[in-house]
Design an enzyme around this catalytic site. Structure first.
Site, PDB file in Angstrom:
ATOM      1  N   LYS A   5      16.094 -46.424   1.860  1.00 57.34           N
ATOM      2  CA  LYS A   5      16.110 -47.001   0.500  1.00 57.34           C
ATOM      3  C   LYS A   5      15.845 -45.962  -0.590  1.00 57.34           C
ATOM      4  O   LYS A   5      16.411 -46.054  -1.667  1.00 57.34           O
ATOM      5  CB  LYS A   5      15.139 -48.166   0.392  1.00 57.34           C
ATOM      6  CG  LYS A   5      13.688 -47.791   0.542  1.00 57.34           C
ATOM      7  CD  LYS A   5      12.811 -49.023   0.676  1.00 57.34           C
ATOM      8  CE  LYS A   5      11.359 -48.615   0.760  1.00 57.34           C
ATOM      9  NZ  LYS A   5      10.540 -49.612   1.424  1.00 57.34           N
ATOM     10  N   ARG A  99       0.999 -58.030   1.088  1.00 55.83           N
ATOM     11  CA  ARG A  99       2.347 -58.101   0.559  1.00 55.83           C
ATOM     12  C   ARG A  99       3.030 -59.196   1.365  1.00 55.83           C
ATOM     13  O   ARG A  99       2.536 -60.318   1.365  1.00 55.83           O
ATOM     14  CB  ARG A  99       3.046 -56.735   0.602  1.00 55.83           C
ATOM     15  CG  ARG A  99       4.189 -56.652  -0.412  1.00 55.83           C
ATOM     16  CD  ARG A  99       4.874 -55.302  -0.457  1.00 55.83           C
ATOM     17  NE  ARG A  99       5.690 -55.060   0.731  1.00 55.83           N
ATOM     18  CZ  ARG A  99       6.373 -53.933   0.932  1.00 55.83           C
ATOM     19  NH1 ARG A  99       6.331 -52.960   0.036  1.00 55.83           N
ATOM     20  NH2 ARG A  99       7.087 -53.767   2.026  1.00 55.83           N
TER      21      ARG A  99
HETATM   22  C1  LIG Z   1       9.956 -49.092   2.392  1.00 51.61           C
HETATM   23  C2  LIG Z   1       9.538 -49.781   3.611  1.00 51.61           C
HETATM   24  C3  LIG Z   1       9.220 -49.045   4.756  1.00 51.61           C
HETATM   25  C4  LIG Z   1       9.241 -47.537   4.794  1.00 51.61           C
HETATM   26  O1  LIG Z   1       8.101 -47.019   4.176  1.00 51.61           O
HETATM   27  P1  LIG Z   1       7.767 -45.440   4.205  1.00 51.61           P
HETATM   28  O2  LIG Z   1       6.396 -45.350   3.664  1.00 51.61           O
HETATM   29  O3  LIG Z   1       8.789 -44.778   3.342  1.00 51.61           O
HETATM   30  O4  LIG Z   1       7.868 -44.992   5.621  1.00 51.61           O
HETATM   31  C5  LIG Z   1       8.866 -49.743   5.892  1.00 51.61           C
HETATM   32  N1  LIG Z   1       8.815 -51.088   5.906  1.00 51.61           N
HETATM   33  C6  LIG Z   1       9.107 -51.832   4.827  1.00 51.61           C
HETATM   34  C7  LIG Z   1       9.021 -53.316   4.915  1.00 51.61           C
HETATM   35  C8  LIG Z   1       9.478 -51.200   3.637  1.00 51.61           C
HETATM   36  O5  LIG Z   1       9.771 -51.945   2.565  1.00 51.61           O
END
Ligand SMILES: *Cc1c(COP(=O)(O)O)cnc(C)c1O
Length: 325
Positions: A5, A99
């Protein structure tokens, strides 16, 4: 799972992640998954954030989605049935970061309901920590998730393929634990892209922390007073700024601004001192470095900086392939 992302699903980066060994590509935006599929990437695509209004596109484009709401799962089921598709889901469990996630004591009833939805297959459970509440993914939380997986498998006679323990903040736990329990999956973005674990932002041994550079151009440099002069009013963002008089100094301007990036996401080379940022300009102290108009100033980026820079249509993205050693 490699998480794309922050780079808007850039296909070359997704390909590099797959070559590096990830088994899934995960993204929070269905548009990014569509982009990677259009570019011909073939893997299991996972959607990290699921909205009911996008259910139709989601079942068409994502193999798996992360879910915590019955309403959304009903929409996914409706469109999957309509399109004669099978959609896989991972149910998110709330473990204290506050969250997304179903509370552990609501899980049994929740899963009973989703198991009756047609064209929906529950393939796993997951949790997400260290995002909103800053709660650490440590032994106790991971054991809790493992135990929940075992309990659900027994209660519903399931065989869960994926027990997803978290994100880049899970690195320390993963390196130090002697027993991962049932956790067989992590969703990793920042640790792959920037080489940092995210519980304390420590570099991960053997990984590059400077794979991304933001390069900006100097568009003015001259000696000016350090104190603005005239009657004072608000600045461009509604603040009344304050200044320290450091006398006449060489000041530079970069063609980069708040429309592209927040200054907190930028780490300039040569300890360059940023004096202020407006929509389109970064003003910096140029007394020591003496950059000239047309010179390039390079920045390292943190995760927020990378996300903003990749999202700005005004920042040209150039991918440089380095040879494997
Ligand atoms: C963005 C995201 C991740 C990845 O997080 P990082 O800290 O970049 O490894 C993992 N799980 C969810 C649900 C996310 O939204």
């Amino acid at each position: 799972m490699g998480v794309t992302k922050a780079v808007l699903g850039e296909p070359a980066i997704a390909r590099a992640m797959i070559e590096g060994g990830v088994k899934f590509i995960a993204d929070s935006r269905i548009e990014n998954i569509q982009r990677m599929k259009l570019a011909g990437i073939s893997t299991r695509f996972v959607l990290l954030r699921t909205s009911p209004s996008k259910a139709e596109t989601i079942v068409e484009n994502a193999d798996i989605s992360l879910n915590s709401q019955l309403e959304t799962l009903e929409q996914l089921s409706f469109y999957a049935r309509k399109k004669k598709l099978n959609h896989q889901v991972i149910i998110m469990v709330e473990l204290g970061d506050l969250r997304e996630g179903v509370l552990p004591y609501d899980l049994s009833l929740f899963i009973k309901k989703i198991l009756s939805l047609s064209n929906i297959q529950m393939v796993g459970i997951g949790c997400n920590l260290a995002c909103y509440g800053g709660i650490k993914p440590e032994h106790k939380k991971m054991t809790e998730l493992s135990e929940i997986a075992a309990t659900l498998e027994k209660e519903f006679e399931l065989d869960l393929e994926i027990i997803s323990g978290g994100n880049s903040a899970n690195y320390d736990w993963y390196k130090s634990t002697r027993n991962v329990g049932r956790i067989n999956n992590l969703r990793l973005g920042e640790s792959i892209l920037l080489g940092l674990e995210t519980a304390n932002r420590n570099p991960i041994p053997h990984l590059h922390t400077g794979a991304f550079k933001l390069i900006s151009e100097v568009i003015e440099s001259r000696k000016k007073p350090s104190l603005p002069y005239g009657e004072t009013c608000q600045d461009a963002f509604g603040n009344t700024p304050g200044f320290i008089d450091r006398g006449i100094r060489e000041r530079g301007i970069l063609a980069l601004g708040k429309q592209d990036i927040q200054p907190s996401g930028l780490f300039p080379e040569n300890n360059l001192e940023i004096l202020g940022v407006s929509s389109d300009h970064i003003i910096f102290d140029n007394e020591e470095q003496k950059y000239k108009t047309g010179d390039e100033v390079r920045f390292d980026l943190n995760y927020g900086g990378l996300l903003a820079a990749m999202t700005s249509p005004f920042i040209h993205k150039k991918l440089i392939e380095s040879h494997k050693n």
